[in-house]
Design a protein around this motif. Structure first.
Motif, PDB file in Angstrom:
ATOM      1  N   LEU A   1       0.754  -1.292   0.113  1.00 34.61           N
ATOM      2  CA  LEU A   1      -0.149  -0.088   0.065  1.00 34.61           C
ATOM      3  C   LEU A   1       0.876   1.323  -0.146  1.00 34.61           C
ATOM      4  CD1 LEU A   1      -3.001  -0.911   2.395  1.00 34.61           C
ATOM      5  CD2 LEU A   1      -2.811  -0.584  -0.060  1.00 34.61           C
TER       6      LEU A   1
ATOM      7  N   PHE B   1       2.062   1.654  -3.487  1.00 39.32           N
ATOM      8  CA  PHE B   1       0.774   2.059  -4.284  1.00 39.32           C
ATOM      9  C   PHE B   1       0.671   3.621  -4.098  1.00 39.32           C
ATOM     10  CE2 PHE B   1      -3.735   3.198  -4.227  1.00 39.32           C
ATOM     11  CZ  PHE B   1      -3.953   2.757  -5.424  1.00 39.32           C
ATOM     12  N   LEU B   2       0.583   3.994  -2.726  1.00 38.84           N
ATOM     13  CA  LEU B   2       0.456   5.593  -2.666  1.00 38.84           C
ATOM     14  C   LEU B   2       1.353   6.530  -3.144  1.00 38.84           C
ATOM     15  CD1 LEU B   2      -0.808   5.839   1.079  1.00 38.84           C
ATOM     16  CD2 LEU B   2      -2.029   5.809  -1.104  1.00 38.84           C
TER      17      LEU B   2
ATOM     18  N   ASN C   1       0.740   6.675  -6.725  1.00 36.61           N
ATOM     19  CA  ASN C   1      -0.350   7.507  -6.843  1.00 36.61           C
ATOM     20  C   ASN C   1      -0.021   9.065  -6.608  1.00 36.61           C
ATOM     21  OD1 ASN C   1      -3.121   7.261  -6.821  1.00 36.61           O
ATOM     22  ND2 ASN C   1      -3.594   7.838  -4.730  1.00 36.61           N
TER      23      ASN C   1
ATOM     24  N   ALA D   1       1.690   9.886  -9.902  1.00 32.69           N
ATOM     25  CA  ALA D   1       0.678  10.050 -10.763  1.00 32.69           C
ATOM     26  C   ALA D   1       0.191  11.797 -10.683  1.00 32.69           C
ATOM     27  CB  ALA D   1      -0.275   9.280 -10.922  1.00 32.69           C
ATOM     28  N   GLY D   2       0.058  11.923  -9.521  1.00 28.33           N
ATOM     29  CA  GLY D   2      -0.594  13.277  -9.166  1.00 28.33           C
ATOM     30  C   GLY D   2       0.400  14.432  -9.589  1.00 28.33           C
TER      31      GLY D   2
ATOM     32  N   TRP E   1       2.067  14.597 -11.998  1.00 24.78           N
ATOM     33  CA  TRP E   1       1.858  15.205 -13.274  1.00 24.78           C
ATOM     34  C   TRP E   1       1.200  16.403 -13.475  1.00 24.78           C
ATOM     35  CZ3 TRP E   1      -1.874  16.321 -16.743  1.00 24.78           C
ATOM     36  CH2 TRP E   1      -1.669  16.500 -18.192  1.00 24.78           C
TER      37      TRP E   1
ATOM     38  N   LEU F   1      -1.624  17.466  -1.862  1.00 22.86           N
ATOM     39  CA  LEU F   1      -1.530  16.324  -2.311  1.00 22.86           C
ATOM     40  C   LEU F   1      -0.283  15.407  -1.503  1.00 22.86           C
ATOM     41  CD1 LEU F   1      -1.755  13.908  -4.644  1.00 22.86           C
ATOM     42  CD2 LEU F   1       0.013  15.145  -5.916  1.00 22.86           C
TER      43      LEU F   1
ATOM     44  N   THR G   1      -1.391  14.826   2.628  1.00 27.30           N
ATOM     45  CA  THR G   1      -2.293  13.584   2.935  1.00 27.30           C
ATOM     46  C   THR G   1      -1.507  12.264   2.556  1.00 27.30           C
ATOM     47  OG1 THR G   1      -3.447  14.139   1.070  1.00 27.30           O
ATOM     48  CG2 THR G   1      -4.679  14.345   3.003  1.00 27.30           C
ATOM     49  N   THR G   2      -0.873  12.461   1.474  1.00 22.89           N
ATOM     50  CA  THR G   2      -0.322  11.179   1.097  1.00 22.89           C
ATOM     51  C   THR G   2       1.025  10.729   1.575  1.00 22.89           C
ATOM     52  OG1 THR G   2      -1.012  11.703  -1.360  1.00 22.89           O
ATOM     53  CG2 THR G   2       0.319   9.716  -1.190  1.00 22.89           C
TER      54      THR G   2
END
Lengths: 99, 92, 165
Positions: free
Chosen positions: B8, B11-12, B15, B18-19, B21, B38, B41-42
């Motif tokens: 996880l 994965f984050l 993530n 990707a953000g 970008w 972004l 939190t992540t």
């Protein structure tokens, strides 16, 4: 695995889905305001679910408290940051998308 | 559970990548400001997962600090790093 | 310049002391030795905070009710926005609306503005002279009722009455 592990796993995976939704919204939504909607709400729920999943695994009551404290802080910051960015964009005349 | 935590966290991180970008491509400066939200939190979620996975409670404190700093960085970003098109309206 | 009038308000020192103790306990993972620093720190923080942030009469029961309302609504807010982000046709219909606040300026309004951004479909875009500019994700949703409900919650927590226009 015991029952509590299963519940944790479900909560953590659900949290990850919300984080994915936040990023998807960030990439797909048409303007900065709608992207803020996606990021703020989805990521906060994602973190909340992950905190819940981790709290079930935490070693002590104090550790659970700390996890909840962190989430509360992120919520507080998230609300203010969203407002700050949105008002900054509005003040600078960033147009908002209309269907 | 260990494997799940690491998966996880990875994965984050993807993530977040990707953000990024959106943060890099804009198109407006306002979109760049979204990085604050972004990361806020992540990064906290990744740190909390790692704290549990490696049994290292100190990482939780790092997460706590990230949560605190998220608000401060956002203010600094918006106030200082955001070019102001209507400078005459800004009291600072 | 008016001198800061220092008035000791014991009930709020006690309640804030308890709250700060709880936070200290969380932060230190309950380490017993840490209380040597913790007790003085908590006492100092509680006393100073009552001077810097004067006590506001909070309705605790209402606060609890609000926390439950807020948690469920923000969860729904996440679900709502996630659903829209995942759907291929992206069902959003944004608009920028103005909402005249009946809450008094200062803390109540700021509190409200902060909360609005975490509720389903609403994002606070500016707060100026009692008018909240709210960006809504879908103008077909009943965001007005949502905003009114939040405002009433805030008023009840802070023991304020809303004057109806």
């Amino acid at each position: 695995m015991i029952l509590i592990d299963y519940i944790s796993t479900i909560l953590l995976l659900a949290g990850a889905i919300f984080f994915l939704a936040g990023t998807l919204g960030l990439l797909r939504f048409p303007d900065v305001y709608t992207r803020l909607h996606a990021l703020t709400k989805a990521d906060n729920v994602g973190l909340g679910l992950m905190v819940a999943g981790l709290a079930l695994q935490a070693e002590s009551l104090a550790a659970i408290g700390k996890l909840l404290l962190i989430w509360a802080l992120v919520l507080l910051a998230g609300g203010s940051v969203a407002h700050l960015v949105a008002s900054g964009a509005l003040k600078r005349g960033v147009p908002w998308w209309k269907r | 559970m260990q494997t799940l935590y690491f998966t996880l966290a990875l994965f984050l991180l993807l993530n977040l990548g990707a953000g990024m970008w959106r943060v890099l491509h804009g198109p407006t400066a306002a979109d760049r400001m979204l990085a604050a939200q972004l990361f806020g939190t992540t990064a906290v979620a990744v740190l909390l997962l790692l704290a549990q996975a490696t049994d290292n409670a100190a990482l939780r404190d790092v997460g706590l600090l990230f949560a605190l700093l998220a608000a401060v960085t956002a203010v600094a970003f918006v106030r200082r790093a955001w070019p102001n098109r209507e400078a005459k309206h800004d009291p600072d | 310049m008016k001198a800061l009038k220092i008035k000791i308000h014991w009930p709020s020192i006690v309640s804030r002391g308890l709250l700060f103790s709880l936070i200290w306990w969380f932060l230190t993972d309950g380490a017993a030795a840490s209380w040597w620093i913790g007790v003085p720190a908590v006492l100092l923080a509680a006393t100073v905070s009552t001077v810097l942030v004067p006590p506001v009469p909070l309705a605790w029961f209402e606060l609890l009710r609000f926390v439950l309302f807020f948690l469920t609504r923000s969860l729904l807010g996440g679900v709502d926005v996630a659903r829209r982000a995942f759907q291929p046709n992206m069902p959003i219909n944004p608009d920028l609306v103005e909402y005249s606040l009946q809450l008094p300026p200062g803390l109540p309004q700021v509190f409200m503005a902060n909360i609005v951004s975490l509720l389903p479909g609403t994002l606070c875009a500016s707060l100026h002279q009692n008018v909240l500019k709210v960006h809504v994700l879908d103008k077909q949703t009943d965001f007005l009722t949502e905003l009114k409900t939040v405002e009433q919650h805030v008023a009840r927590i802070l023991n304020l009455s809303l004057h109806n226009p």
